[in-house]
Design an enzyme around this catalytic site. Structure first.
Site, PDB file in Angstrom:
ATOM      1  CB  CYS A   1     -23.805 -14.062 -20.931  1.00  0.00           C
ATOM      2  SG  CYS A   1     -23.184 -13.174 -19.725  1.00  0.00           S
TER       3      CYS A   1
ATOM      4  N   GLY B   1       1.099  -0.907  -0.395  1.00  0.00           N
ATOM      5  CA  GLY B   1      -0.146   0.458  -0.172  1.00  0.00           C
ATOM      6  C   GLY B   1       0.875   1.314   0.048  1.00  0.00           C
TER       7      GLY B   1
ATOM      8  CB  CYS C   1     -20.105 -11.403 -21.105  1.00  0.00           C
ATOM      9  SG  CYS C   1     -21.654 -11.424 -21.816  1.00  0.00           S
TER      10      CYS C   1
ATOM     11  CB  CYS D   1     -25.479 -10.421 -18.295  1.00  0.00           C
ATOM     12  SG  CYS D   1     -24.926 -10.195 -19.848  1.00  0.00           S
TER      13      CYS D   1
ATOM     14  CB  CYS E   1     -21.046  -8.813 -18.539  1.00  0.00           C
ATOM     15  SG  CYS E   1     -22.161 -10.444 -17.729  1.00  0.00           S
TER      16      CYS E   1
HETATM   17 ZN    ZN Z   1     -22.851 -11.166 -20.474  1.00  0.00          ZN
END
Ligand code: ZN
Length: 298
Positions: free
Chosen positions: A261, A48, A289, A258, A283
């Site tokens: 998909c 970090g 996807c 989505c 997506c």
């Molecule tokens: Zn998708």
């Protein structure tokens, strides 16, 4: 270019296409790569913490992923398989150009499959598929300083990090809650890494923040314009800033899927059809996807 024609100072030039273009392997000279690798080792040793480095000129403008690109070029080896995404998408102009460039100067294979890649360079997303300890995720970072919203001075933010004086950051979040009833930060959500440094996870959505926590993968962050490198090593605690009565939460996609998909477990982009006026979701991770659609059509 044959060996005899090498320009002075170039130590390693591959003679065969596609890398026989007068540059060292992976474009940058060995000295530059060594400096970046040293900065990366320090960044991994102090999770970090932002390590300054001498950001090189790249053949793309600063602000277009030069920090991520320099990390990728300094680590890549000929056996690597590269994937580059921009906002989750393999096909966007920026991602395609970076991928083509690295493939040309390093001669590596490229892929859109998260599982098949050994190095993934990304802007604004972490892939949906879980990554392994054999893979590297290189994130392009526009603003590496998580405290910049509350303090414009670099000297002062360095002092605040050194003394772990994060009271103003907490106050900023508290004031956000007073004003809006919740923490309204949608991306660049500040996290505490390894219980020490408040770190900017780059402009990933809140959806991706939990993926950084205790992950198997090494995450490397490069800010070319701001000349900073930092890292989140594997199996490191990454905790988003939150209050007991206002816990951190990710974006809520419940009831949405989505349209391509059918995924209900992915970060979704909202797309509005200007003619029909309809609203659909897709997506954001195009590789994920595509893979899901392929599985369905089998
Ligand atoms: Zn998708």
């Amino acid at each position: 270019m044959t060996q005899h024609e090498r320009p002075a100072g170039v130590e390693q030039v591959q003679d065969d296409p596609p890398t026989g273009i007068g540059y060292p392997f992976a474009f940058m000279d060995d000295g530059a790569k060594k400096e970046i690798r040293r900065a990366l080792l320090k960044a991994i040793a102090i999770p970090g913490y932002q390590v300054p480095y001498g950001s090189r000129e790249m053949p793309i403008a600063r602000g277009w992923g030069t920090g991520g690109l320099q990390i990728t070029l300094s680590l890549i080896v000929p056996e690597d398989i590269l994937k580059v995404i921009d906002q989750g998408c393999d096909g966007s102009v920026n991602a395609v150009n970076i991928k083509k460039f690295v493939a040309r100067v390093a001669g590596v294979e490229v892929t859109t499959d998260t599982a098949a890649a050994t190095i993934i360079q990304t802007r604004h997303r972490i892939p949906e598929e879980p990554m392994t300890d054999d893979q590297l995720l290189v994130l392009q970072v526009p603003y590496p300083e998580a405290l910049r919203e509350v303090e414009p001075s670099e000297a002062e933010t360095r002092r605040m990090h050194a003394e772990a004086d994060y009271s103003r950051m907490w106050l900023y979040l508290y004031e956000d809650i007073v004003r809006y009833g919740e923490i309204t930060i949608s991306y660049r959500y500040p996290v505490t890494v390894n219980g020490r440094y408040i770190t900017d996870p780059s402009p990933i959505p809140r959806w991706d923040v939990p993926k950084l926590h205790m992950a198997d993968t090494l995450f490397l962050f490069g800010a070319g314009r701001e000349k900073r490198i930092y890292a989140i090593p594997p199996h490191t605690s990454v905790v988003p800033l939150e209050f007991e009565d206002h816990p951190f939460r990710t974006e809520n996609f419940s009831g949405k899927a989505c349209a391509r998909c059918g995924a209900t477990d992915a970060y979704l982009d909202e797309v509005i059809d200007n003619i029909e006026g309809t609203r659909s979701f897709f997506c954001s991770d195009s590789g994920y996807c595509d893979k899901r659609r392929e599985k369905c059509s089998r």
